[in-house]
Design a protein around this motif. Structure first.
Motif, short mmCIF file in Angstrom:
data_model
loop_
_atom_site.label_atom_id
_atom_site.label_comp_id
_atom_site.label_asym_id
_atom_site.label_seq_id
_atom_site.Cartn_x
_atom_site.Cartn_y
_atom_site.Cartn_z
N ALA A 167 -14.42 3.24 0.94
CA ALA A 167 -12.96 2.68 1.69
C ALA A 167 -12.26 3.33 2.38
CB ALA A 167 -11.70 1.87 0.19
N SER A 168 -12.50 4.51 2.29
CA SER A 168 -11.92 5.15 3.02
C SER A 168 -12.46 6.28 4.27
CB SER A 168 -11.26 7.35 2.19
OG SER A 168 -12.56 7.53 1.16
N ASP A 169 -14.01 5.32 4.29
CA ASP A 169 -14.84 5.88 5.66
C ASP A 169 -14.84 4.91 6.28
OD1 ASP A 169 -17.59 7.81 6.07
OD2 ASP A 169 -17.98 5.74 6.59
N GLU A 170 -14.45 5.57 7.36
CA GLU A 170 -14.32 3.91 9.00
C GLU A 170 -15.54 3.39 8.95
OE1 GLU A 170 -13.20 6.05 12.58
OE2 GLU A 170 -11.86 6.68 11.95
N ASN A 171 -16.48 4.43 8.87
CA ASN A 171 -18.36 2.99 8.91
C ASN A 171 -18.26 2.47 7.69
OD1 ASN A 171 -19.15 5.03 10.71
ND2 ASN A 171 -19.76 6.83 10.36
N TRP A 172 -18.24 2.76 5.97
CA TRP A 172 -18.18 1.87 5.43
C TRP A 172 -17.00 0.52 6.02
CZ3 TRP A 172 -22.66 1.02 2.66
CH2 TRP A 172 -23.78 1.77 2.42
N THR A 243 -6.36 16.43 -4.36
CA THR A 243 -6.07 17.36 -3.65
C THR A 243 -5.06 16.91 -2.07
OG1 THR A 243 -6.95 19.24 -4.15
CG2 THR A 243 -5.88 19.67 -2.10
N GLU A 244 -5.43 16.22 -1.51
CA GLU A 244 -5.22 15.74 -0.59
C GLU A 244 -4.19 14.91 -1.19
OE1 GLU A 244 -7.70 13.48 2.26
OE2 GLU A 244 -8.62 15.89 2.80
N ALA A 245 -4.10 13.61 -2.10
CA ALA A 245 -2.88 12.91 -2.97
C ALA A 245 -2.02 13.56 -2.30
CB ALA A 245 -3.78 12.32 -4.18
N VAL A 246 -1.70 15.33 -3.35
CA VAL A 246 -0.69 15.19 -3.03
C VAL A 246 -0.03 16.17 -2.10
CG1 VAL A 246 0.26 17.82 -4.14
CG2 VAL A 246 -1.12 16.52 -5.12
N THR A 247 -1.37 16.98 -1.27
CA THR A 247 -0.47 17.41 0.03
C THR A 247 0.09 16.96 1.05
OG1 THR A 247 -2.76 17.53 1.01
CG2 THR A 247 -1.91 19.83 -0.68
N SER A 248 -0.54 15.12 1.36
CA SER A 248 0.27 14.39 1.81
C SER A 248 1.04 13.53 2.22
CB SER A 248 -1.24 13.22 1.84
OG SER A 248 -0.80 12.35 0.49
N THR A 325 -5.46 -2.10 3.26
CA THR A 325 -4.66 -0.91 2.76
C THR A 325 -3.21 -0.71 1.70
OG1 THR A 325 -3.61 -1.71 4.94
CG2 THR A 325 -5.38 -0.04 5.73
N SER A 326 -2.92 -1.85 1.63
CA SER A 326 -1.95 -1.96 0.47
C SER A 326 -2.39 -1.56 -1.15
CB SER A 326 -0.85 -3.16 0.81
OG SER A 326 -2.33 -4.58 0.39
N ILE A 327 -2.71 -2.06 -1.13
CA ILE A 327 -3.77 -1.82 -3.03
C ILE A 327 -4.11 -0.91 -2.76
CG2 ILE A 327 -5.31 -3.17 -2.72
CD1 ILE A 327 -2.72 -2.61 -5.63
N SER A 328 -4.55 -0.20 -1.78
CA SER A 328 -5.24 0.87 -2.18
C SER A 328 -4.38 2.53 -1.86
CB SER A 328 -6.71 0.91 -0.98
OG SER A 328 -7.61 0.29 -1.18
N SER A 329 -4.10 2.30 -0.66
CA SER A 329 -2.44 3.25 -0.99
C SER A 329 -2.05 2.97 -2.62
CB SER A 329 -1.33 3.05 0.69
OG SER A 329 -2.16 2.83 1.59
N TYR A 330 -1.18 1.92 -2.98
CA TYR A 330 -0.91 2.04 -4.32
C TYR A 330 -1.38 2.44 -5.62
CZ TYR A 330 1.78 0.28 -8.12
OH TYR A 330 2.65 0.02 -9.36
N PRO A 335 -6.91 6.82 -0.65
CA PRO A 335 -7.02 5.68 0.51
C PRO A 335 -7.30 5.92 1.76
CG PRO A 335 -5.01 6.13 0.10
CD PRO A 335 -5.63 7.24 -0.43
N PRO A 336 -7.02 4.35 2.09
CA PRO A 336 -7.77 4.96 4.10
C PRO A 336 -6.08 5.37 4.04
CG PRO A 336 -9.05 2.67 3.29
CD PRO A 336 -7.85 3.10 2.08
N VAL A 337 -4.84 4.80 3.93
CA VAL A 337 -3.66 5.90 4.11
C VAL A 337 -3.60 6.22 3.61
CG1 VAL A 337 -1.56 4.75 5.77
CG2 VAL A 337 -3.93 3.52 6.14
N GLN A 338 -2.99 7.67 3.74
CA GLN A 338 -2.00 7.60 3.01
C GLN A 338 -0.19 7.80 2.88
OE1 GLN A 338 -2.57 9.29 -0.08
NE2 GLN A 338 -4.93 10.26 0.42
N ILE A 339 0.44 7.07 2.05
CA ILE A 339 1.78 6.70 1.84
C ILE A 339 2.24 6.63 0.63
CG2 ILE A 339 1.67 4.92 4.04
CD1 ILE A 339 1.63 2.90 1.98
#
Length: 358
Positions: A167-172, A243-248, A325-330, A335-339
């Motif tokens: 889901a977080s890969d642009e090509n896929w 790691t990215e989930a935290v450092t983002s 993007t909404s349910i993936s970020s939550y 996810p495709p977008v980290q918020i």
């Protein structure tokens, strides 16, 4: 109003999901239950979810009804619901890299020469599955791609619960979008797990002006997930995801060590997490935070998966394709977008109400 799901990997997470569907099937619509955003999510109740197919490599699970297979060793998920026969037999899925060399015996993997591997796309089509839920072991890169391709061929959505980046890969993402299919992922979060706790402690420090200097998250467990991850090669994407989930959420570089640390067999499905954050506060005075979290690992993400499944079905009803993007970020670590998590939940509520497209 059925939500027809197929499951890839009938392990502990699948056991918790199947039990959870049964456990909450009679939950009253107006109640608030542990682990779910809503009993009714976009018009769908938990009982609307129906398992229609299941894939695994364990020779003792293959051929059994899914309700029976979820209890077959090496599964150790705690039992919290009696699941009646579902009428779905587990079939042999492709092993590929889903079974590491050190996991062939623990997984009781089938003999390649004696077992005919199922045609995944054909089964997804025949069972009219709305989506496939990927619960394969960490490190199953080729196997995950195989299932993703099968989903596209069968016009089936994908819920990717493991740290293989789809889901977080642009090509896929583009592939699913071009075929009119929604996808949610990657690497599911727990209801209250190590990542969500670490994220919020880190953000609290940043919001309160604490300069974080270093942090770690060390995880111990006794299920096959932890045994599988004793080989570092299986852990590459898992460490990136956690790691990215935290450092983002930290706007500067911080030395970190985050991820699974050891396999302790007698813990079974219990997970123990040790968190540490060191920093400086006003006047450059030192401050440190230490926390310990203990949970039953597999049920910790099952409710989140139930919410994701219903969000994906809602997207299908609305003909929304590509990454959600909404349910993936939550609900996911990568996810495709980290918020921030509070904003992600707001996005999901807006998606349910139709105020946000995806």
């Amino acid at each position: 109003m059925e939500i027809r799901i197929a499951i890839a990997g009938v392990g502990n997470c699948a056991s918790a999901l199947v039990q959870g569907i049964e456990y909450y099937k009679n939950a009253k619509e107006e109640t608030k239950v542990p682990g779910l955003m809503h009993v009714i999510f976009g018009g769908y109740h938990v009982r609307n979810i129906k398992c229609v197919a299941a894939f695994d490599v364990n020779q003792y699970k293959i051929g059994k009804d899914l309700a029976e297979a979820i209890w077959v060793q090496p599964n150790v998920c705690t039992k919290f619901a009696d699941v009646p026969p579902i009428g779905v037999k587990v079939v042999p899925g492709p092993a590929l890299d889903g079974v590491a060399s050190h996991m062939k015996t623990p997984f009781h993997a089938y003999d390649d020469k004696e077992t005919e591997v199922s045609d995944v796309s054909q089964i997804l089509s025949e069972t009219q599955a709305d989506m496939l839920v990927n619960f394969l072991p960490v490190g199953s890169h080729k196997a995950t791609l195989h299932y993703a391709e099968a989903c596209i061929a069968a016009k089936c959505a994908l819920v990717n619960c493991i740290p293989e980046f789809i889901a977080s890969d642009e090509n896929w993402s583009k592939k699913f979008r071009d075929h009119g299919l929604p996808i949610a992922g990657d690497d599911i979060k727990s209801q209250l797990g190590a990542t969500i706790l670490h994220r919020n402690l880190a953000r609290l420090c940043v919001d309160r002006g604490i300069k974080i200097e270093e942090t770690y998250q060390l995880n111990l467990g006794g299920n096959t997930d932890f045994l599988n991850m004793t080989v570092e090669d299986r852990l590459k994407t898992k460490r990136i995801s956690k790691t990215e989930a935290v450092t983002s959420l930290v706007p500067y570089a911080v030395p970190t060590r985050i991820g699974p640390s050891d396999y302790v067999p007698f813990l079974e499905d219990k997970k123990i997490c040790y968190l540490y954050i060191k920093g400086r506060k006003f006047g450059d005075q030192p401050i440190s935070v230490r926390a310990k979290l203990e949970v039953e690992d597999s049920p910790n993400s099952a409710g989140v998966a139930i919410d994701v499944i219903r969000a994906v079905k809602l997207a299908q009803d609305r003909r929304v394709s590509g990454p959600l993007t909404s349910i993936s970020s939550y609900a996911f670590k990568h996810p495709p977008v980290q918020i921030p998590d509070d904003l992600a939940r707001r996005w999901v509520e807006e998606f349910i109400e139709g105020k946000r497209e995806r």
